[in-house]
Design a protein around this motif. Structure first.
Motif, mmCIF file in Angstrom:
data_model
loop_
_atom_site.group_PDB
_atom_site.id
_atom_site.type_symbol
_atom_site.label_atom_id
_atom_site.label_comp_id
_atom_site.label_asym_id
_atom_site.label_seq_id
_atom_site.Cartn_x
_atom_site.Cartn_y
_atom_site.Cartn_z
ATOM 1 N N THR A 1 0.162 2.639 3.693
ATOM 2 C CA THR A 1 -0.344 1.275 3.934
ATOM 3 C C THR A 1 -1.520 1.317 4.920
ATOM 4 O O THR A 1 -1.998 2.385 5.272
ATOM 5 C CB THR A 1 0.804 0.409 4.481
ATOM 6 N N VAL A 2 -1.941 0.124 5.395
ATOM 7 C CA VAL A 2 -3.177 0.031 6.181
ATOM 8 C C VAL A 2 -3.190 0.840 7.470
ATOM 9 O O VAL A 2 -4.246 1.080 8.036
ATOM 10 C CB VAL A 2 -3.511 -1.437 6.525
ATOM 11 N N TYR B 1 3.828 4.739 -6.442
ATOM 12 C CA TYR B 1 3.132 3.572 -5.919
ATOM 13 C C TYR B 1 2.069 3.917 -4.903
ATOM 14 O O TYR B 1 1.054 3.233 -4.783
ATOM 15 C CB TYR B 1 4.128 2.535 -5.419
ATOM 16 N N ASP C 1 -0.895 4.551 -6.695
ATOM 17 C CA ASP C 1 -1.448 3.251 -7.098
ATOM 18 C C ASP C 1 -2.307 2.669 -5.979
ATOM 19 O O ASP C 1 -3.407 2.182 -6.218
ATOM 20 C CB ASP C 1 -0.272 2.279 -7.350
ATOM 21 N N ILE C 2 -1.774 2.745 -4.759
ATOM 22 C CA ILE C 2 -2.465 2.177 -3.596
ATOM 23 C C ILE C 2 -3.744 2.961 -3.293
ATOM 24 O O ILE C 2 -4.796 2.394 -3.049
ATOM 25 C CB ILE C 2 -1.520 2.191 -2.358
ATOM 26 N N PHE D 1 4.738 -3.437 11.406
ATOM 27 C CA PHE D 1 4.631 -2.044 11.853
ATOM 28 C C PHE D 1 3.224 -1.480 11.631
ATOM 29 O O PHE D 1 2.818 -0.512 12.248
ATOM 30 C CB PHE D 1 5.662 -1.182 11.122
ATOM 31 N N THR D 2 2.492 -2.114 10.714
ATOM 32 C CA THR D 2 1.181 -1.577 10.360
ATOM 33 C C THR D 2 0.120 -1.828 11.427
ATOM 34 O O THR D 2 -0.951 -1.234 11.396
ATOM 35 C CB THR D 2 0.698 -2.212 9.041
ATOM 36 N N LEU E 1 -3.541 -8.940 6.730
ATOM 37 C CA LEU E 1 -3.455 -7.627 6.072
ATOM 38 C C LEU E 1 -3.138 -6.524 7.067
ATOM 39 O O LEU E 1 -2.399 -5.595 6.773
ATOM 40 C CB LEU E 1 -4.770 -7.304 5.350
ATOM 41 N N GLU E 2 -3.726 -6.660 8.254
ATOM 42 C CA GLU E 2 -3.466 -5.633 9.269
ATOM 43 C C GLU E 2 -2.036 -5.682 9.763
ATOM 44 O O GLU E 2 -1.508 -4.684 10.252
ATOM 45 C CB GLU E 2 -4.405 -5.837 10.458
ATOM 46 N N LYS F 1 2.532 -9.238 -3.622
ATOM 47 C CA LYS F 1 2.117 -7.915 -4.095
ATOM 48 C C LYS F 1 3.227 -6.894 -3.854
ATOM 49 O O LYS F 1 3.563 -6.082 -4.726
ATOM 50 C CB LYS F 1 0.847 -7.495 -3.342
ATOM 51 N N GLN G 1 5.395 -4.878 -6.411
ATOM 52 C CA GLN G 1 5.561 -3.435 -6.359
ATOM 53 C C GLN G 1 7.018 -3.036 -6.562
ATOM 54 O O GLN G 1 7.325 -2.124 -7.309
ATOM 55 C CB GLN G 1 5.083 -2.891 -5.012
ATOM 56 N N LYS H 1 8.006 -3.490 -10.018
ATOM 57 C CA LYS H 1 7.488 -2.386 -10.828
ATOM 58 C C LYS H 1 8.351 -1.140 -10.633
ATOM 59 O O LYS H 1 8.663 -0.424 -11.574
ATOM 60 C CB LYS H 1 6.041 -2.066 -10.413
#
Lengths: 266, 673
Positions: free
Chosen positions: A84-85, A110, A113-114, B46-47, B85-86, B144, B148, B151
């Motif tokens: 992730t970011v 995945y 994918d990312i 956490f990101t 997003l962050e 999203k 995921q 999916k």
């Protein structure tokens, strides 16, 4: 657990799953209601757990930033989870080459994918306890060429592995890496671990992920022949220059030595 | 086109003052936001790394300053989206808004009261746009991530489906039989290999059969063992639907569910008939090897002993009066030792490690010669059938050993059909009353798979000679000991048990292997496989041995009922300078000898002939002329009659098939003697 069983386990929405509960603790959306319910007793007994897990994840970012500052441009990461970011290739300067790996085939699928078609990043399947599978594959040479002076990530996985595979991992990586390579890892210090904490760990293990707590002395022994880099083993907050809140909370609740990170050098 | 906030004329002037005010507060504002964000580090996802929070304080201040300059609403939304997003949490976000509001509205100095309204308006626009971008992004992110996991779920299910398919396919196509049952012992599934093994056409047929038939044991007993040990094995002789039997090896284990609770039983069935046969063959080969070594040692030592006994007996006989009891007793010892020598000679065949006088031959020739002999010596009630492959490949073998091998097999086959016939009929009825002995030859390519079925077999090209009979067949325990020296099922008078031991020795010494099949009441068959020998054509011409025949003089009467044999002998002897006369049987030979006694120097006499056989003819010739020189020529004899000829004064015996060098050499020697 075989990769097939793992996939089945992750996708089985009728039973709580350790990986999905972990995601919930971290604040992710890769979980189901059954996981969130199963997480509640653990959260009630150990409300600091999500913060603890976040710190473990942040240590990865911290290590990446520090190693990039030391001009490491190639990263090989084990038990990576979803990129992730906050992950290495997002944090590191443009052009840094990164190979991620994970034992979970769904995560690998995945993650790819990312990442998309990023030419500097690869994400492959590998059991962190058997790094030779990745080292012997063609992906290393394809991305890193012949360079073996690299930064190695072994973060947030040690307590999920028994001593033997860790010992094996450290030996194999040391043998393979060039002098000057660095490895970062973190682990829990189980010295004095309370019965209450053991109960919580056993409860979590029932969801498919056993814990292998060990003393700091044991980890120091296992990481050999790597040399411990100054300032040595430090609690995670110290590495990130944060106030010592979480570790203190966990030490109060679980009577253990908390979680510490370390940088190792060949 | 960018979505920008439009100001009224008076506001355009006021905003300049507001910007000035903001610039003065900027550093303080930045510090307050940073401090607040750091205190709420764990409220973020956490990101969002704590190190980033320090940058974020300054960044937020700059962002608002930029908004005050450009009044760009979209940019505010973008900032909100980016922070979501962050991983910026809602609480830290609100805290940023609160600090901005406090700083730009609540804590505004009195001199800026004129711009309060505008500041409030701008801040509301900024924060609402920022929040909108943030929330939209959070929603997108959640959707999203949930997409995921959906999916992941569908991939996992697909993988599971594929895995199930592979497992099902693997079980379905597995070479060994597989049976699944429930815990009550009802069969729920059998694979095609199982159906084939047991000769059933459909699974439905199997479902109606008691499981004990397939397991060879009670299902409850099996369950008891499985519950305690986790595994169960059984070996037994099973019977297919068509009644035929086969050796079965079964392994069973419990099938368990996710909670480790048993839900059924899986049994794997292996037809171990071939494996058992090979194991038995292997054991037998080891036994034969050991017996061979033992016999070899005995033959050597025993021959030495016999030599000493014979030598001293001969010496003693020379000193004993001819008609005395002592002489007769010594003669008995000598005769016995001679018989002993005969036995050791046969044992040597069993232990010998060479192929005798091996040369390239077509086994059909040996079979034909043997056949000619058999049809004259066997009782007419034994039908002999030949099925010979006219394209049979060559082998490198000693013809006389091959002949002996065939004779031994055929004599055994005959005995199996006629020996103690009545007694056997009473105890073990035969399928057919006809005595049919069949000799077949054919080429056989043995591949890796086939080679595994026979002991000592290696992949390659072979010829096979198969001797089958319609006799009483053999019990398994007899087959096991079949090739052991001195093992016999015949009466003491009929055999000493060396015939098949000799066959074994000959086959092994020719790098061959064999297979024995026998069914009680139906008969037996012996298949002998010998490796083919292909000499390169050119080399064959170069290395072809030119016979060196011994020439001589004299007249020879050749007595043989086989015209080809007569012709060969005449041609050969003529070529060597002899004069030849021929007779087709004993009667004609006597008549011719009477007429031309003075002219005939040697009689070459076959033993088995119509009208008058060799023995009678020999006696009568000797009566006519005691000094007559007679060379006995014969294909095979089992009754020791050859010795009798020699004792009665025959010059020598030549065994068919012989090479012409030996033949002319012997004729020359006899005539010169």
């Amino acid at each position: 657990m075989s990769p097939e069983d793992k996939v089945r386990n992750i996708a089985d929405a009728s039973k709580p799953n350790a990986g999905r509960i972990y995601d919930y603790f971290l604040g992710g959306n890769h979980n189901f209601e059954i996981d969130r319910q199963a997480a509640q007793p653990v959260l009630q007994a150990s409300p600091f757990l999500p913060s603890l897990l976040k710190m473990i994840r942040w240590f990865l970012g911290e290590a990446t930033r520090r190693l990039c500052e030391e001009r490491y441009t190639k990263f090989l990461d084990f038990a990576s989870g979803l990129p992730t970011v906050d992950h290495i290739h997002q944090v590191a300067p443009k052009g840094t080459k990164v190979i991620y790996s994970d034992i979970d085939p769904v995560t690998v699928a995945y993650a790819n994918d990312i990442i998309g078609n990023n030419p500097n990043v690869r994400y492959v399947h590998c059991d962190a306890g058997k790094p030779e599978d990745l080292l012997n594959s063609g992906v290393i040479e394809e991305l890193f060429g012949k360079d073996r002076k690299i930064a190695i990530g072994f973060n947030g996985i040690a307590w999920f592995l028994p001593d033997e595979p860790i010992d094996h991992y450290m030996d194999v990586m040391y043998e393979w890496a060039e002098k000057g390579s660095k490895l970062f890892t973190c682990d829990a210090n189980s010295t004095g671990l309370s019965e209450n904490a053991k109960t919580i760990m056993n409860q979590y293990a029932k969801f498919g992920q056993p814990f292998y707590p060990r003393t700091m002395e044991k980890l120091q022994e296992l990481v050999k022949p790597w040399s411990v880099t100054e300032p040595g083993f430090m609690h995670l907050e110290k590495w990130m220059d944060m106030e010592n809140i979480v570790t203190q909370e966990t030490q109060d609740a679980w009577s253990w030595g908390g979680i510490y990170g370390v940088f190792l050098t060949k | 086109m960018l979505n920008k906030l439009t100001l009224q004329n008076n506001e355009k002037e006021q905003i300049k003052i507001l910007r000035e005010c903001f610039v003065r507060k900027r550093n303080e504002l930045s510090n307050r936001i940073t401090k607040s964000l750091l205190s709420m580090a764990f409220e973020n996802r956490f990101t969002l790394h704590p190190r980033r929070l320090k940058e974020l304080g300054l960044e937020e201040t700059k962002n608002y300053q930029e908004f005050l300059t450009h009044l760009n609403i979209d940019k505010a939304k973008q900032i909100g989206r980016g922070h979501a997003l962050e991983g910026l949490g809602v609480k830290p976000l609100l805290s940023i808004g609160n600090i901005l509001r406090d700083s730009m509205i609540c804590e505004l100095e009195p001199q800026y009261s004129t711009i309060l309204k505008l500041s409030e308006k701008l801040l509301d626009t900024y924060l609402s746009s920022y929040l909108l971008g943030f929330m939209t992004s959070r929603e997108d992110q959640t959707l999203k991530e949930q997409e995921q996991i959906r999916k992941a779920l569908s991939t996992a299910l697909e993988q599971q489906r594929r895995e199930l398919f592979i497992k099902n396919h693997a079980i379905h196509t597995y070479v060994n039989g597989i049976m699944l049952t429930n815990l009550e012992g009802s069969i729920t599934y059998v694979n095609p290999a199982f159906l084939k093994m047991w000769c059933y056409d459909s699974t439905e047929e199997v479902f109606h059969i008691e499981i004990i038939r397939f397991l060879g044991a009670d299902f409850n007993e099996l369950m008891n063992v499985l519950k305690t040990t986790g595994g169960w094995q059984n070996e037994f002789t099973a019977h297919r639907r068509d009644g035929s039997s086969f050796e079965l090896n079964i392994s069973a284990s419990l099938i368990k569910d996710d909670s480790n609770e048993p839900i059924g039983v899986m049994a794997s069935f292996i037809d171990s008939t071939e494996r058992k046969r090979l194991e038995a063959q292997f054991r037998q080969a080891q036994k034969m090897e050991a017996l061979g070594q033992l016999a070899g040692g005995i033959v050597h030592d025993f021959n030495n002993l016999l030599q000493v006994i014979t030598g001293y007996t001969s010496l003693e006989m020379m000193n004993a009066p001819r008609e005395s009891d002592r002489y007769n007793n010594l003669m008995q010892i000598k005769v016995a030792t001679e018989r002993g020598k005969g036995l050791t000679e046969q044992l040597r065949f069993f232990t010998r490690q060479d192929t005798g006088k091996a040369r390239t031959i077509c086994l059909n020739d040996v079979v034909n010669e043997t056949y000619n002999l058999l049809k004259r010596t066997f009782q007419p009630e034994t039908q002999i059938r030949l099925t010979l492959d006219k394209d049979l490949r060559s082998v490198k073998a000693d013809p006389s050993q091959m002949s002996q091998l065939l004779m031994n097999l055929c004599v055994n086959a005959r005995d199996a059909m006629i020996m103690n016939k009545d007694a056997m009929k009473a105890s073990r009825p035969r399928k057919t009353e006809e005595n049919i002995l069949t000799i077949e030859t054919y080429n056989k390519d043995i591949d890796k798979t086939l080679a595994q079925l026979y002991l000592n077999a290696k992949p390659g090209k072979y010829i096979c000679v198969k001797v089958s009979d319609t006799g009483i067949g053999m019990r398994p325990e007899v087959i096991e000991r079949l090739f052991e020296p001195f093992f016999t099922t015949k009466s003491e008078k009929s055999g000493i048990g060396l015939g098949l031991a000799v066959v074994y020795g000959i086959v092994r010494n020719h790098n061959g292997f064999f297979d024995v099949q026998s069914t009680l009441g139906e008969g037996s068959s012996f298949e002998i496989f010998l490796p083919i020998f292909e000499e390169p054509a050119k080399k064959q011409v170069e290395e072809q041995h030119k016979p060196s025949l011994t020439h001589g003089k004299g007249a020879v009467l050749i007595v043989d009922d086989d015209s080809q044999m007569r012709e060969l002998a005449v041609t050969t002897l003529k070529q060597c300078g002899y004069h030849t006369i021929v007779a087709e049987d004993g009667v004609e030979a006597l008549s011719m000898y009477k007429k031309s006694k003075a002219e005939i120097d040697l009689v070459i006499l076959d033993i088995i002939m119509p009208k008058m056989g060799g023995w009678e003819c020999f006696r009568k010739l000797k009566e006519l002329d005691p000094d007559i020189k007679v060379l006995i020529m014969t294909g095979y004899t089992t009754d020791g009659s050859v010795d009798d000829f020699l004792k009665e004064g025959a010059e020598d015996v030549i065994l068919k098939p012989f090479d012409l060098e030996t033949f002319t050499n012997m004729v020359n020697r006899v005539l010169k003697a």
